[in-house]
Write a protein that holds these residues in place. Sequence first.
Motif: not given
Length: 515
Positions: A161, A165, A191-194, A196-197, A200, A238, A276, A278
């Motif tokens: 995933e 990115h 978490v993984f979303e952090d 990615v953010t 980015r 995505n 959307s 990201k």
Amino acid sequence: MLVVCEKLLVEHLAIAIGRRSGRSVIAVDVVSSTARESAMTGGRRQQQLAALHTAVREAKPRDLIVVPNLDLLAGGTDMALSAEARELTDVLYDRNESVLLGFVDPSLVIPEVLANRFAVRLAIDLLPRELVGADGAKVPVGQALVTAEEAALFAGFSASEFYKHIAGMNAVRMRHGVRFAYQRYQGSSAVFEDLVTEVRNFKAATSASFDLPNVSFEEIGGYEDIRRELERAVHLINHAEQVPEKFRHELVPRGYIFHGPPGTGKTLFAKAVATSLKATILVVSGPEVTDMYVGESERKVRDLFAEARRNAPAVIVFDEFDSIAGRRSGREDGGSRAGNAIVAQLLTELDGFRPEVPVLVIGTTNRLDIIDDALLRPSRFRPIHIDLPTTAARRRIAQVHAGNFEVTISEELLDHLAGATERMNGDEIRSVFRDAKADEVLGNPPRAADARRLGELVGTLRRTAQDRDLSRSVPSSRVSSGTGRPAGPTTTLFSAHLRPPTAAVPTTGEDSPTP
């Protein structure tokens, strides 16, 4: 060998290739005293050219000569050879038995006669999805280039995933981004979303052009059918890796053209798509791309797409798209040739689209009829018409902006406002609440953002639109003399419907709501 790669990679690749070659390496990056003496009157480029000349002359057949800045030494364009490029060509062809390893940045061009000196050309532009490990087994790049400690910090880390990115980043820049995120969250739960953010954010911070959008689809009122289509496109992009590879290039969208009247939110939709995804976003006006010099406009387009790939997922928005994508002409004047070249470059970039590097191109225009037909093919740009909002859409737009500007408004007042703003666009409806809030906060004296004030502002917009329509349909002499205006009263008190139930609204005098 000629290696085309970003400058960040040159140092690492030169060392690794030289070590694995088993040859004696001569790097032309430190100017020897002999070269300095032979180029006393020249600058650094002349000194390096002299050093290269010395290295080629003294190299043994098994030596490897590494030229890390071949592009900078050439000093010319693809159109003509500069004096430095002529000298460099002469040096490199002087002894063909020398083994050369040259590096060129993708954003720079070297003359073809120089490139032909190298038997092998290799482009390193994107991270592969998988790398071959020491044991010969394939490993996801997100696993190979992320340490176990870093992955453990971000709960739910997924190497596959993570790839979309980082696909457009080179390995060195990708490592910088991961370390940036690791330092940010070290010692805390993440978490993984952090991850990615933060990656980015890192891409946006290290880019001179791309920003982070902050508009979501929930902030756009109405247009439900358009929202559904764009959300479907976002889902496809995505989840491109889940699409069978033989269909991936066909099913994943490359670009859209949003067309319709001004002020209907075309750029806003583009920002919502980027949010959307990201993704990072670049909004560039069409005229910014055009240049008076031959070849410069195409170079700007190439550079925009190259930077977008480095910052993928990315969205490029060409505002006023018709100014650079107009229908190609057969005329021989310079302007037509330049326009044709930009369109051709856009087609080249779109045809080089790679689904594993999410880059979406969106053009916005009020003139779809003049866009070149080749760009309107469904496999390139898909047109989406964003028209003036319907009554239901205007009600939702008013509701969104009332919330944004903290203006209290009842359901009944929303209904009246939706009816009174017929044929107005979203930007005009926004201006009603913006101006009402400005009067409430900064007015002298302050005025409440109530039904009366909203009605006055809507009336002002309608009168402005009426005057504008008259100026377009009636000769200027008649308008200036007053004869262009229809006979009888030119105002209607439609905003009386917007007053509070207990308020008495006068129909004459200075306090009357403006039509």
